[in-house]
Design a protein around this motif. Structure first.
Motif: not given
Length: 268
Positions: A174-179, A210-212, A226-230, A236-238
């Motif tokens: 779920f963290q990878l999906a947020s990128l 592709e991974y994301i 489904p939403s990935h706006n977050s 900087q966040q990374l």
């Protein structure tokens, strides 16, 4: 000059042969039989011997380099059949042209001097040999994954890449999906890829996307809306910019949408 005989028989697979296996694991035994090329009937030959050759993706003989357990070992044919066992690959196929092929051929002897000429050898389909760690921690199909699973279980993401993601706080699907590569921008993606590659690695922007996408598909299966706006939208966040260290991500129980709290740990 005597005309060379044309093969009228062939070695043919009559059991299962694994097309994907693992380094260091004994390769499962398989059986071949001699059959008539034209009729397909079994030919009951006895006393002849066969030998093994391992070829890489470029058709080069690399038997001694990748399968030293065989060496010059030969196998005896009995009642037209021979079972091959004892194979053990020591090098992954990705370092040998992408795959291996096993070739089994009859060996001429004083009692059967022409046997190798009349029996065509067996050549296997492409065989992929993977790292032993994939046997211990197998990859899963996307349908079997959940958003809380570690990204190391996703196909294509190796242990080194998953460790480098973890250094940035991206440990779970779920963290990878947020990128979000769009918000990261070209410069941000380049910095991210630079961190993931470091001194070694060939991860491309297309492969990262592709991974994301794969991660988002997994999240979407568990999400009513489904939403990935977050998603992570800045370098900087990374923690890739000067004066910052990677985020620590925490999340509550998954309840239909991606829930992720980002906490930037400031340097002392």
């Amino acid at each position: 000059q005597q005309q060379q005989q044309q093969p009228s028989l062939e070695l043919k697979l009559c059991s299962k042969l694994e097309k994907v296996w693992y380094c260091g694991r004994p390769y499962p035994a398989f059986t071949l039989e001699i059959v008539d090329i034209f009729s397909g009937t079994k030919f009951n030959l006895n006393g002849a011997m066969v030998m093994i050759t391992i070829c890489d993706g470029n058709s080069a003989n690399i038997t001694e380099k990748v399968c030293d357990s065989i060496g010059n070992q030969s196998f005896l044919i009995s009642d037209g059949r021979v079972t091959i066992s004892g194979l053990r690959f020591s090098v992954v196929s990705s370092k040998a042209g992408g795959h291996y092929r096993i070739m089994v051929r009859l060996v001429s002897s004083s009692t059967n001097p022409d046997i190798a000429q009349i029996v065509s050898p067996f050549v296997s389909d492409a065989i992929q040999i993977l790292s032993y760690r994939l046997f211990l921690v197998p990859k899963l199909d996307n349908d079997a994954l959940s958003p809380q699973d570690p990204i190391s279980k996703m196909k294509g993401i190796g242990s080194l890449t998953s460790k480098r993601f973890a250094e940035l706080g991206v440990k779970f699907i779920f963290q990878l999906a947020s990128l979000d590569p769009h918000f990261l921008g070209e410069k941000g993606c380049d910095e991210l890829l630079k961190h993931l590659r470091k001194t070694r690695g060939s991860l491309t922007k297309a492969k990262l996307s592709e991974y994301i996408t794969m991660a988002r598909e997994i999240v979407d299966r568990f999400s009513e809306n489904p939403s990935h706006n977050s998603g992570v939208s800045s370098v900087q966040q990374l923690g890739l910019s000067d004066g910052a260290v990677p985020h620590t991500y925490t999340h509550s129980s998954f309840s239909g949408t991606t829930q992720m709290k980002e906490e930037l740990i400031a340097q002392p």
